[in-house]
Design a protein around this motif. Structure first.
Motif, short mmCIF file in Angstrom:
data_model
loop_
_atom_site.label_atom_id
_atom_site.label_comp_id
_atom_site.label_asym_id
_atom_site.label_seq_id
_atom_site.Cartn_x
_atom_site.Cartn_y
_atom_site.Cartn_z
N LYS A 147 0.55 -0.91 -0.20
CA LYS A 147 0.52 -0.30 -0.11
C LYS A 147 0.61 1.82 0.01
O LYS A 147 0.59 2.46 -0.82
CB LYS A 147 -0.89 -0.09 1.01
CG LYS A 147 -1.80 -1.08 1.37
CD LYS A 147 -3.45 -0.88 0.76
CE LYS A 147 -4.04 -1.82 0.77
NZ LYS A 147 -5.65 -2.05 0.05
N LEU A 148 2.34 1.49 0.51
CA LEU A 148 3.11 1.90 0.61
C LEU A 148 4.00 2.63 -0.52
O LEU A 148 3.82 3.90 -1.27
CB LEU A 148 4.51 2.11 1.69
CG LEU A 148 4.15 2.15 2.75
CD1 LEU A 148 4.70 2.07 4.07
CD2 LEU A 148 3.91 3.34 3.75
N LEU A 149 4.32 1.73 -1.55
CA LEU A 149 4.80 1.73 -2.69
C LEU A 149 3.93 2.39 -3.93
O LEU A 149 3.11 1.39 -4.46
CB LEU A 149 5.76 0.68 -3.22
CG LEU A 149 6.60 0.98 -3.97
CD1 LEU A 149 7.73 0.97 -3.60
CD2 LEU A 149 6.78 -1.18 -5.00
N GLY A 150 4.31 3.90 -3.99
CA GLY A 150 3.61 3.94 -5.21
C GLY A 150 3.20 5.29 -4.95
O GLY A 150 1.78 5.57 -5.40
N SER A 151 2.74 5.51 -3.13
CA SER A 151 1.48 6.48 -2.92
C SER A 151 2.90 7.62 -2.03
O SER A 151 4.53 7.95 -2.34
CB SER A 151 1.24 5.71 -1.61
OG SER A 151 1.72 5.59 -0.58
N VAL A 198 5.34 21.39 4.00
CA VAL A 198 4.33 20.37 3.94
C VAL A 198 5.49 19.39 4.00
O VAL A 198 6.36 19.87 2.14
CB VAL A 198 2.98 20.28 2.88
CG1 VAL A 198 2.99 19.15 2.64
CG2 VAL A 198 2.37 21.33 3.24
N VAL A 199 5.85 18.83 4.38
CA VAL A 199 6.38 17.50 3.87
C VAL A 199 6.34 16.71 3.21
O VAL A 199 5.39 16.08 3.45
CB VAL A 199 7.54 16.90 4.93
CG1 VAL A 199 8.61 15.58 4.95
CG2 VAL A 199 8.94 17.74 5.97
N GLY A 200 6.80 15.85 1.92
CA GLY A 200 6.14 15.06 0.79
C GLY A 200 6.57 13.74 0.45
O GLY A 200 8.29 14.06 0.50
N CYS A 201 6.89 12.94 1.11
CA CYS A 201 7.26 11.82 0.92
C CYS A 201 6.66 10.47 -0.34
O CYS A 201 5.19 10.11 0.05
CB CYS A 201 6.97 11.28 1.97
SG CYS A 201 7.58 11.69 3.89
N LEU A 202 7.64 10.82 -1.54
CA LEU A 202 7.05 10.00 -2.39
C LEU A 202 7.48 8.32 -2.01
O LEU A 202 9.03 8.21 -1.54
CB LEU A 202 8.12 10.30 -3.20
CG LEU A 202 7.42 12.25 -3.69
CD1 LEU A 202 8.53 12.62 -5.27
CD2 LEU A 202 6.16 12.11 -4.46
N PHE A 203 7.01 6.96 -1.83
CA PHE A 203 7.84 5.67 -1.64
C PHE A 203 7.59 5.36 -3.05
O PHE A 203 7.06 4.98 -3.27
CB PHE A 203 6.52 5.26 -0.75
CG PHE A 203 6.12 5.55 0.36
CD1 PHE A 203 7.01 5.46 1.49
CD2 PHE A 203 5.09 6.96 0.91
CE1 PHE A 203 6.98 6.15 2.97
CE2 PHE A 203 4.97 7.51 2.60
CZ PHE A 203 5.82 6.67 2.97
N THR A 204 9.54 5.86 -2.89
CA THR A 204 9.29 5.36 -4.49
C THR A 204 10.68 4.12 -4.21
O THR A 204 10.39 3.26 -5.23
CB THR A 204 10.14 5.94 -5.22
OG1 THR A 204 11.69 6.23 -4.59
CG2 THR A 204 9.76 7.33 -5.65
N SER A 205 10.84 3.18 -3.47
CA SER A 205 11.45 2.71 -2.84
C SER A 205 11.24 1.17 -1.77
O SER A 205 11.13 2.14 -0.46
CB SER A 205 12.97 2.14 -3.26
OG SER A 205 13.86 0.86 -2.85
N GLY A 206 11.25 -0.05 -1.39
CA GLY A 206 10.71 -0.88 -0.68
C GLY A 206 11.60 -0.90 0.51
O GLY A 206 11.55 -1.11 1.84
#
Length: 186
Positions: A60-64, A102-110
């Motif tokens: 659910k995290l990866l790609g969010s 606003v801190v933006g966390c791009l989940f791009t790697s497992g």
């Protein structure tokens, strides 16, 4: 207007109220690179990110994208939500007009660092999905909308450090996403 605008400078010098994006792993660790700088500067955001990683399955995290609005003292204003669905609301995910940043966390790697990153193609695929999720949270369907609640979107050359993705490849994904941003580099 170009989607990516390059400027020389420090990401943390972006205008007040900006969304500061960086690539994150799904393990809840900001241990190196720009992530370590975010952890030092915004420890409360790190706690939200870490807890979010513990509470949310990796698939659910990866790609969010997780957005964490902070006031001028670095206190969390409201917890961003990142579950792959549209989560825009008046109070959540960066919609709060009082946010200093606003801190933006791009989940791009497992994974990341010593635990090993995903491959370049997997990271780029997750980046495309994370930028689409960001755009969804911004309430935008058009490439000419560069802000969320009139917020600038700022980033470093994410994915190119510890994740070892050539910047030009990530930049192509950004261009294709239509999310306009200013990219800071030294």
């Amino acid at each position: 207007m170009a989607v990516v605008k390059h400027v020389k400078g420090d990401l943390f010098s972006a205008p007040r109220g900006s969304i500061l994006l960086h690539a994150c792993n799904c393990q809840g660790v900001w241990g190196g690179g720009i992530a370590a700088a975010f952890k030092k500067r915004y420890p409360n955001a790190y706690t939200i990110y870490r807890d979010h990683c513990k509470e949310t399955p990796k698939n659910k995290l990866l790609g969010s994208t997780l957005l964490i609005p902070l006031d001028a003292q670095g206190n969390v204003i409201s917890k961003g939500i990142s579950n792959g669905k549209s989560t825009r609301s008046d109070e959540g995910a960066g919609g709060n007009a009082d946010a200093d940043v606003v801190v933006g966390c791009l989940f791009t790697s497992g994974g990341g660092g010593s635990s090993g990153c995903d491959g370049v193609d997997e990271i780029l695929d997750a980046t495309q999905k994370a930028l689409a999720h960001l755009k969804d949270q911004m309430g935008s369907s058009g490439a000419d909308d560069i802000t969320m609640g009139k917020r600038d979107v700022a980033a470093c050359k994410f994915n190119s450090g510890i994740f070892n993705v050539p910047w030009e490849r990530t930049e192509q994904v950004i261009e294709g996403s239509g999310v306009q941003m200013t990219v800071y580099s030294g």
